[in-house]
Design an enzyme around this catalytic site. Structure first.
Site, PDB file in Angstrom:
ATOM      1  N   LYS A 223      31.634 -51.582  23.575  1.00 51.12           N
ATOM      2  CA  LYS A 223      31.085 -52.398  24.656  1.00 51.12           C
ATOM      3  C   LYS A 223      31.313 -51.730  26.015  1.00 51.12           C
ATOM      4  O   LYS A 223      30.455 -51.797  26.906  1.00 51.12           O
ATOM      5  CB  LYS A 223      31.714 -53.790  24.626  1.00 51.12           C
ATOM      6  CG  LYS A 223      31.253 -54.590  23.416  1.00 51.12           C
ATOM      7  CD  LYS A 223      32.128 -55.795  23.162  1.00 51.12           C
ATOM      8  CE  LYS A 223      31.602 -56.599  21.967  1.00 51.12           C
ATOM      9  NZ  LYS A 223      32.596 -57.584  21.489  1.00 51.12           N
ATOM     10  N   GLY A 314      29.189 -65.129  17.822  1.00 50.21           N
ATOM     11  CA  GLY A 314      28.654 -66.302  17.148  1.00 50.21           C
ATOM     12  C   GLY A 314      27.179 -66.074  16.926  1.00 50.21           C
ATOM     13  O   GLY A 314      26.477 -65.541  17.788  1.00 50.21           O
TER      14      GLY A 314
END
Lengths: 336, 336
Positions: A223, A314
């Site tokens: 990231k 999620g």
């Protein structure tokens, strides 16, 4: 807008459901009429040029562990075969991340771009290993490349930094970019041992199948690569990150931090150097979030430090980020 | 791009300096060549169609308490005279906010729009009292109306909610939108009495000249009006807000909250009703920030809750928000 979807795990399925439930609204508000013409997983493919049926896809996947029996007979066409033969405007890459060779995602993305498809990737692997060259390839082929879901899941961190702060110069940033390690460290601060905290995180389903991705900071580093390239205009890949995971954080270190009203967090930072490492953060720093939350603080020249906090991952959150990218592609590609 | 600047206080001066220091970069990156052709304050005006000299303006203001001696002789042309006679593309409204009639800002904005100027307002008064009708007036006159600096100062809260979350439906939000009351409540939680905390905030220069704007929640309510209109598409003004300030928050209440690991904060919330009132917030809620910080949590349909935290005000931060609006206007107006 025809879509090829690579991978049909949690994210892929959430996205298909989301598209279905939002279809009317997407057409009314954005003139967007997306249809998934092909989905494939490790074992085979499902195809329908007029658009696949989401409920049926999910049923078939549940029953057989693959989408390959969607039309009854086995369809074992491979991903690359699909990408190189089908007509579509957008490829969504949602297979698993790996940081060795980033395959098969890397090949999917390259092949799709060469065929003139816009690409949305929620797979961090290809970006971590080859961000600068993938960007070049997208430019060369005049296609758009989007990856909002790779950092922050549903929290639009990349968009915030790139667009909401336009006119500003971001000079540095620090982030908690991996929810799993944050959950483990939070539990350790509450008195659990590393092993117990890890077990608990595993039971809750927070840990990647390859636990090293979380514990050794690979996910956070990937990231950081994406942020550094996209926001700071650096041309870096995984080997440019100095990386230390959380395996050696011990209870004493955490106790000392707590006594000083601090907490040990796995921080990804960009400030001259690119570093992922455990670090003590003041408890009243907005960055110091608990549980599985992600947070990132951008320091800019004029506006001071701004922190954005949200759930990192999620299925449904990541699916919503894909939808945002799709709307973005729709808007950008109709402009030209 | 010719600019009329209304008001030359901290924000106006910071903006003029920022424009000067960024001029090369603005031209190179955005093709933007802004020049301030008129500045006025309560006592008079300074004019130069080829662009005013920032350092000279600031010197004159410092020396005489007004810009009206910029060209040597007194220039007591009023704001409305300037707006109705000068040629300019953009009006920046940076006079003081009031929530009685919002003058003189209201007239400045209306006159400028009628003359076809785009408007940037950092003055919350006109927006709080007449957001829906000002928006209509802007549409009718085909001009752009921007006000990033009214909520969150340099923190691009409005832009984040409107743009970074596109494709999402925000269902509710809660925010700490006034840094001064947050500073007072934070000090009270640390044991200070209300009066001492207020005195301390005054000494630090955090309290508005009219302290009621902070203490009675008017400032927070004005920001809530702006957010509700811009982000939720409501058509509301100040009287639609149920408002309670912090004057009646007592030390016992704060002590009880601390015992329950909570803190009393002045919360502006939009969830069916629009309310500004003190409320207990869990200490580990990302929204629960200390000191003069502002924070806002948006809850959206798919992406869960996302919090954005930053310094609320300050001359240079607000100036940077004006610059962002200017770039936005430049981009939007060249599109059509």
């Amino acid at each position: 807008m025809r879509i090829i979807l690579c991978g049909f795990g949690v994210v892929g399925q959430s996205f298909a459901k989301l598209l279905e439930s939002r279809s009317e609204d997407l057409y009314a508000r954005y003139g967007l009429k997306p249809r998934i013409v092909c989905v494939f997983d490790r074992k085979g493919s499902a195809n329908d040029p007029s658009g696949l049926d989401t409920s049926k896809l999910i049923d078939v996947k549940k029953k057989y562990g693959s989408v390959n029996r969607y039309s009854g007979a086995f369809d074992n066409t491979s991903g690359t075969q699909n990408i190189n033969n089908l007509e579509a405007e957008v490829l969504i890459e949602a297979t698993e991340s790996n940081y060795k060779d980033a395959e098969p995602g890397m090949t999917h993305i390259i092949d799709a771009m060469k065929r003139g498809m816009h690409v949305i990737s929620v797979n961090k692997g290809p970006l971590a290993l080859a961000f600068p060259s993938l960007m070049e390839l997208a430019d060369y082929n005049r296609v758009l490349f989007r990856f909002s879901g790779t950092v922050g899941g549903g929290t639009p961190i990349l968009d915030f930094a790139k667009n909401s702060l336009r006119g500003e110069r971001i000079v540095s940033f620090d982030g908690i970019l991996n929810g799993t390690t944050n959950y483990i460290l939070t539990n350790m601060a509450d008195g659990m041992s590393f092993d117990d905290a890890l077990d608990d995180a595993k039971k809750k389903g927070y840990v990647e199948a390859d636990e090293s991705l979380d514990l050794d900071g690979l996910d956070a580093a990937a990231k950081l690569v994406i942020l550094a390239n996209w926001i700071m205009g650096m041309k870096v890949t995984m080997p440019d990150i100095k990386r230390t995971g959380i395996r050696n954080v011990d209870s004493d270190e955490i106790k000392h931090a707590t006594e000083k009203n601090c907490a040990i967090k796995l921080i990804a930072s960009c400030n001259k150097e690119l570093i992922v490492a455990p670090k003590a953060i003041a408890a009243d720093d907005p960055l110091c979030v608990s549980g599985t939350l992600n947070a990132i603080s951008f320091t800019s020249e004029q506006s001071g430090t701004q922190t954005i906090i949200g759930r990192g991952a999620g299925g449904i959150e990541t699916a919503s980020s894909i939808l945002r990218d799709l709307i973005d592609i729709r808007n950008e590609s109709t402009k030209t």
